[in-house]
Design a protein around this motif. Structure first.
Motif, PDB file in Angstrom:
ATOM      1  N   PRO A 242       0.918   3.521  -7.143  1.00 29.49           N
ATOM      2  CA  PRO A 242       0.365   4.580  -7.990  1.00 29.49           C
ATOM      3  C   PRO A 242       0.801   4.530  -9.457  1.00 29.49           C
ATOM      4  O   PRO A 242       0.115   5.052 -10.320  1.00 29.49           O
ATOM      5  CB  PRO A 242       0.883   5.854  -7.323  1.00 29.49           C
ATOM      6  CG  PRO A 242       2.170   5.438  -6.684  1.00 29.49           C
ATOM      7  CD  PRO A 242       1.982   4.011  -6.241  1.00 29.49           C
ATOM      8  N   VAL A 243       1.946   3.900  -9.755  1.00 33.12           N
ATOM      9  CA  VAL A 243       2.455   3.867 -11.129  1.00 33.12           C
ATOM     10  C   VAL A 243       3.087   2.504 -11.393  1.00 33.12           C
ATOM     11  O   VAL A 243       3.800   1.969 -10.538  1.00 33.12           O
ATOM     12  CB  VAL A 243       3.503   4.984 -11.370  1.00 33.12           C
ATOM     13  CG1 VAL A 243       4.100   4.877 -12.777  1.00 33.12           C
ATOM     14  CG2 VAL A 243       2.875   6.362 -11.171  1.00 33.12           C
ATOM     15  N   ARG A 244       2.834   1.956 -12.579  1.00 29.27           N
ATOM     16  CA  ARG A 244       3.462   0.713 -13.001  1.00 29.27           C
ATOM     17  C   ARG A 244       4.057   0.891 -14.392  1.00 29.27           C
ATOM     18  O   ARG A 244       3.718   1.824 -15.117  1.00 29.27           O
ATOM     19  CB  ARG A 244       2.460  -0.430 -13.025  1.00 29.27           C
ATOM     20  CG  ARG A 244       1.457  -0.354 -14.174  1.00 29.27           C
ATOM     21  CD  ARG A 244       0.632  -1.626 -14.300  1.00 29.27           C
ATOM     22  NE  ARG A 244       1.434  -2.786 -14.575  1.00 29.27           N
ATOM     23  CZ  ARG A 244       1.038  -4.034 -14.382  1.00 29.27           C
ATOM     24  NH1 ARG A 244      -0.179  -4.277 -13.900  1.00 29.27           N
ATOM     25  NH2 ARG A 244       1.818  -5.047 -14.665  1.00 29.27           N
ATOM     26  N   VAL A 245       4.905  -0.051 -14.763  1.00 26.89           N
ATOM     27  CA  VAL A 245       5.446  -0.107 -16.113  1.00 26.89           C
ATOM     28  C   VAL A 245       4.556  -1.030 -16.944  1.00 26.89           C
ATOM     29  O   VAL A 245       4.123  -2.073 -16.470  1.00 26.89           O
ATOM     30  CB  VAL A 245       6.896  -0.644 -16.096  1.00 26.89           C
ATOM     31  CG1 VAL A 245       7.479  -0.682 -17.499  1.00 26.89           C
ATOM     32  CG2 VAL A 245       7.770   0.216 -15.189  1.00 26.89           C
TER      33      VAL A 245
ATOM     34  N   VAL B  81       0.868  -1.176   0.000  1.00 27.60           N
ATOM     35  CA  VAL B  81       0.000   0.000   0.000  1.00 27.60           C
ATOM     36  C   VAL B  81       0.903   1.223   0.000  1.00 27.60           C
ATOM     37  O   VAL B  81       1.605   1.496   0.970  1.00 27.60           O
ATOM     38  CB  VAL B  81      -0.939  -0.004   1.221  1.00 27.60           C
ATOM     39  CG1 VAL B  81      -1.826   1.232   1.203  1.00 27.60           C
ATOM     40  CG2 VAL B  81      -1.787  -1.272   1.216  1.00 27.60           C
ATOM     41  N   VAL B  82       0.923   1.941  -1.125  1.00 33.56           N
ATOM     42  CA  VAL B  82       1.867   3.031  -1.343  1.00 33.56           C
ATOM     43  C   VAL B  82       1.143   4.367  -1.259  1.00 33.56           C
ATOM     44  O   VAL B  82       0.087   4.552  -1.873  1.00 33.56           O
ATOM     45  CB  VAL B  82       2.554   2.882  -2.722  1.00 33.56           C
ATOM     46  CG1 VAL B  82       3.581   3.987  -2.936  1.00 33.56           C
ATOM     47  CG2 VAL B  82       3.209   1.507  -2.851  1.00 33.56           C
ATOM     48  N   ASP B  83       1.695   5.300  -0.523  1.00 33.04           N
ATOM     49  CA  ASP B  83       1.146   6.645  -0.380  1.00 33.04           C
ATOM     50  C   ASP B  83       1.580   7.483  -1.583  1.00 33.04           C
ATOM     51  O   ASP B  83       2.772   7.766  -1.741  1.00 33.04           O
ATOM     52  CB  ASP B  83       1.656   7.266   0.913  1.00 33.04           C
ATOM     53  CG  ASP B  83       1.124   8.680   1.142  1.00 33.04           C
ATOM     54  OD1 ASP B  83       0.404   9.193   0.268  1.00 33.04           O
ATOM     55  OD2 ASP B  83       1.459   9.271   2.182  1.00 33.04           O
TER      56      ASP B  83
ATOM     57  N   TRP C 269       4.155  -1.071  -9.090  1.00 37.17           N
ATOM     58  CA  TRP C 269       4.592  -0.227  -7.964  1.00 37.17           C
ATOM     59  C   TRP C 269       6.032   0.261  -8.202  1.00 37.17           C
ATOM     60  O   TRP C 269       6.876   0.240  -7.304  1.00 37.17           O
ATOM     61  CB  TRP C 269       4.523  -0.998  -6.637  1.00 37.17           C
ATOM     62  CG  TRP C 269       3.287  -1.812  -6.496  1.00 37.17           C
ATOM     63  CD1 TRP C 269       2.008  -1.346  -6.325  1.00 37.17           C
ATOM     64  CD2 TRP C 269       3.178  -3.242  -6.516  1.00 37.17           C
ATOM     65  NE1 TRP C 269       1.129  -2.399  -6.241  1.00 37.17           N
ATOM     66  CE2 TRP C 269       1.811  -3.567  -6.346  1.00 37.17           C
ATOM     67  CE3 TRP C 269       4.111  -4.281  -6.638  1.00 37.17           C
ATOM     68  CZ2 TRP C 269       1.362  -4.887  -6.315  1.00 37.17           C
ATOM     69  CZ3 TRP C 269       3.658  -5.589  -6.615  1.00 37.17           C
ATOM     70  CH2 TRP C 269       2.311  -5.881  -6.458  1.00 37.17           C
ATOM     71  N   VAL C 270       6.303   0.741  -9.394  1.00 38.42           N
ATOM     72  CA  VAL C 270       7.676   1.096  -9.754  1.00 38.42           C
ATOM     73  C   VAL C 270       8.165   2.265  -8.892  1.00 38.42           C
ATOM     74  O   VAL C 270       7.406   3.191  -8.589  1.00 38.42           O
ATOM     75  CB  VAL C 270       7.781   1.425 -11.255  1.00 38.42           C
ATOM     76  CG1 VAL C 270       6.941   2.633 -11.636  1.00 38.42           C
ATOM     77  CG2 VAL C 270       9.230   1.628 -11.668  1.00 38.42           C
TER      78      VAL C 270
END
Length: 433
Positions: A268-271, A120-122, A284-285
């Motif tokens: 928030p962001v993936r490749v 779980v990324v803020d 989750w990069v």
């Protein structure tokens, strides 16, 4: 020297493997003994035919969000049995859940592939951190060039429709159809999905970060917990890409099917790496290394390689995803005798669009399926076939496809120790009643 635009996956993997075995990749000499030990452990697992992934270590998640958390399986989103088959921290889409759906897989039924668990990324504290000697001024990992979540969303956005598939998709059929079990997640055919992805091109971010003409490899790294297998801590999931591929069509996606990425799919962001095996599309990069020398990780040397009989000692590259076909029908479905049944399914290939599909119902001859015209040239192809079962009893359905390169599906897949890239014709059982 200008960047090479050669970004064929099999060619890149083969070249990097030769360099790694020769000790020419960064860190190869220090890590080769440990990784070779891991390779022996993985071979032993294959011989034992363990039907689960090795043990993974899951430390505290990155950031915090009291409104969301992974359940005991390590997955955040609901996994109702009507949509998914669960495999510990992974969830396989049920193909019958796609019946009546459109070209893309709805987010609520898109498969989940986790090596450990969903972090779980803020987004407020998250940073994309670029470093390495392939950037001007050679920023270090401790002092990188950084972009925040809002920074990325202010950059020019693009949307792509792309397929992501786990390299082990279809693994259980090595055991069920060919008596060659392999370790790892026992995927059926549901470790695949097509979605609309929106974000910023990785090439744009690399340009802003100061990409130099000497860069050869780019390695994104996930923020999921470190992965331990065979008693070896491999760190966080990461896998290098050739700079030519990153300049072509790789996306840093922050939306999926028109909504912000869900946690299980990389928030928030993936490749997103179109056409390449799923492990390349890092979720989750966070850190991204840009290097003037070849890079390697366990995910392109000892894992996600083809080991086994008639394979090179260091393993063979995976190459493009294999051709596969699936019926949008429950396993062991019951169908009525004497009534016409409209069979629906989908076929796909990592090497290019599907050119033709054939189906076989029981002992009948192979016959062509009708392709959905709207899917022509896309990442996968929907098709239909009409069938009138003659009488009650068990029947085996089969489907096989051929892509635009001429690659097709054999009756039996060529085995490998870790069960990757199954491409055989799957025998789908139904009962006519």
């Amino acid at each position: 020297m200008p960047h090479s635009l050669s970004y064929d996956e099999a060619d890149h993997d083969a070249r990097r493997a030769r360099q790694w075995l020769a000790g020419q990749a960064r860190g190869a000499e220090e890590s080769r003994p440990q990784l070779l030990e891991l390779g022996a452990a993985m071979t032993a697992l294959a011989a034992a035919a363990a039907e689960r992934d090795p043990v993974a270590v899951a430390p505290e998640p990155v950031g915090s969000d009291p409104g969301r958390s992974a359940d005991e399986s390590g997955v955040v989103k609901p996994l109702p049995p009507r949509l998914f088959t669960r495999h510990e921290t992974n969830a396989e889409m049920r193909w019958e859940a796609m019946a009546g759906q459109g070209h893309v897989v709805p987010t609520d039924r898109f498969f989940v592939r986790n090596h450990t668990c969903t972090p779980v990324v803020d987004p407020g504290t998250w940073r994309l951190s670029l470093f390495g000697d392939g950037l001007r001024s050679a920023p270090t990992r401790d002092r990188p060039v950084e972009f925040g979540y809002d920074d990325l969303r202010r950059l020019p956005a693009e949307r792509v429709t792309a397929l992501i598939e786990c390299a082990g998709n279809g693994r259980r059929f090595f055991a069920g159809q060919q008596d060659r079990p392999a370790p790892g997640v026992a995927w059926g055919l549901g470790g695949v999905g097509v979605a609309h992805w929106r974000g910023v091109r990785l090439s744009e971010v690399l340009r802003l970060a100061g990409l130099t003409g000497a860069a050869v490899d780019v390695m994104p790294e996930g923020l999921d917990p470190e992965y331990v297998t065979g008693g070896v801590n491999l760190g966080r999931v990461r896998r290098p890409l050739p700079v030519g591929k990153t300049l072509d069509d790789v996306l840093l996606a922050y939306e999926m099917n028109g909504e912000p990425l869900p946690p299980d799919h990389g928030f928030p962001v993936r490749v997103v790496v179109p056409g390449w095996i799923g492990i390349s599309s890092i979720k989750w990069v966070g850190p991204v290394e840009v290097s003037t020398v070849p890079l390697f990780s366990p995910w392109n040397t000892q894992l996600y390689r083809m080991f086994g009989p008639d394979r090179p000692a260091g393993g063979a590259e995976l190459g493009a995803q294999s051709v596969k076909s699936a019926f949008e029908l429950p396993w062991d479905a019951r169908v009525p005798a004497g009534a016409e049944v409209l069979l629906r399914g989908r076929s796909w290939s990592g090497a290019g669009p599907i050119r033709s599909v054939q189906v076989r119902t029981g002992d009948d001859d192979w016959r062509p399926a009708e392709l959905v015209a709207a899917d022509a040239g896309g990442p996968w192809q929907r098709w239909t076939a009409r069938w009138r079962p003659a009488g009650p009893g068990p029947v085996t359905l089969r489907a096989r496809a051929t892509d635009v390169t001429g690659a097709g599906q054999p009756d039996r897949a060529r085995p490998n120790d870790l069960g990757y890239l199954f491409d055989g014709v799957v025998r789908h059982p139904v009962t006519v009643c």
